[in-house]
Enzyme design. Sequence first.
Site, short mmCIF file in Angstrom:
data_model
loop_
_atom_site.label_atom_id
_atom_site.label_comp_id
_atom_site.label_asym_id
_atom_site.label_seq_id
_atom_site.Cartn_x
_atom_site.Cartn_y
_atom_site.Cartn_z
N TYR A 19 -32.76 6.31 -17.21
CA TYR A 19 -33.04 6.03 -15.80
C TYR A 19 -34.06 7.04 -15.29
CZ TYR A 19 -32.29 5.53 -10.77
OH TYR A 19 -32.46 5.33 -9.43
N GLU A 117 -32.64 0.58 -20.81
CA GLU A 117 -31.66 1.38 -20.07
C GLU A 117 -30.26 1.27 -20.66
OE1 GLU A 117 -31.31 -1.82 -19.56
OE2 GLU A 117 -31.13 -2.26 -17.45
N HIS A 159 -27.75 -10.98 -17.77
CA HIS A 159 -29.06 -10.63 -18.35
C HIS A 159 -29.13 -10.96 -19.85
CE1 HIS A 159 -30.40 -8.85 -14.68
NE2 HIS A 159 -29.42 -7.95 -14.66
N HIS A 197 -29.71 -8.93 -9.05
CA HIS A 197 -30.77 -9.08 -10.07
C HIS A 197 -30.88 -10.52 -10.55
CE1 HIS A 197 -29.34 -4.84 -10.33
NE2 HIS A 197 -30.64 -4.59 -10.38
N TYR A 323 -22.62 -1.59 -7.90
CA TYR A 323 -22.54 -0.21 -8.41
C TYR A 323 -22.13 0.84 -7.39
CZ TYR A 323 -24.59 -2.96 -11.97
OH TYR A 323 -24.77 -3.97 -12.88
#
Length: 341
Positions: A19, A117, A159, A197, A323
């Site tokens: 990150y 990541e 994802h 996302h 998060y």
Amino acid sequence: MRTIYSEQHRLRDARTELYGGELVQPFEKPSRAETVLRVVRESGLGEISPPEAFSLEPVLAVHDADYIAFLETAWQEWQDAGYAGEVIASVWPARRMQSRVPRFIDGKVGYYAMAAETSISEGTWAAALASKDVALTGAKALLDGERGVFSLCRPPGHHAALDMYGGYCFLNNAAIAAQYLRDHGAERVAILDIDFHHGNGTQDIFYARDDVLFCSLHGDPEDAFPHFLGYADETGSGLGTGYNRNYPMPPGTPFAQWREALADALARVGEFSPQYLVVSLGVDAFENDPISFFKLTSPDFLTTGQMIGALDIPTLFVMEGGYDVDEVGVNVVNVLKGFDA
Ligand code: SP5
Ligand code: ZN
């Protein structure tokens, strides 16, 4: 509403996330699921049940067999190579290079990773397998006649594409559940993705199909991860043309704007008249989310659940991102309570 939950998620406990050029503690960590479970319990949402075990068959219905074989052995191969850290991609088949799968683990990791990541750690594969069981148990409950079920999946899934991991995802739980519903009698299934996302993996899996409608509300890929998919002009291909719908929105988007996109997506789901709806339920559109940029408040998630419930379609909620560990539980349970109201 019933919640499906497995303690096996704790096996996914990576030490590192890449990150801003540093290795930090991952945002996607076990305490997220523990917090959601605690609030589910405290709020009296309903029974909490363990998953049943499913074979790899429903996984292989949406993922490439070579990709699954890679996930099974990646950690061991990384250990065998003598590396001290967790599995992180460092090289990719970039433009005008070969798309062959190399023999050595570094090459394989680069081939199957869509982002760096996400570290693969010891226990990651076991946790991913349990997470898909949580999703499939929820799908089966819908087939048995339940109106709404919450699959508290971790690690998340949206994802993960046909043959790619990344964005904290390995197996696409929502896609696996949707395909399972198709393979057990449903003619049409819709997937609504409200994670901040773009659900690039889910879009990828169903892009050329007209039997699974995919609608996603998300941060504009110009500004937000995963950056390379999620534009509004991605509407499907071949038979699937018109069955993929993206709603990218800019930094600072407030609920007033987001809910218009939601209303439009819900109208399309309604027109499609699916037998089942799968919701990729991320709550990272929350105003205090540490890695996102929408401005939804906790009460907005209640309204969101009410709007989804008004469709009156049997619905499976599959946990994705979110998060802010202090609020992730309240925000998730607000959606589920709104749906039940
Ligand atoms: C399931 C899910 O929500 N996955 C998200 C993965 C996002 N990982 C990359 C995050 C990069 C964030 N950069 C934002 C900078 C804000 N200061
Ligand atoms: Zn997300």
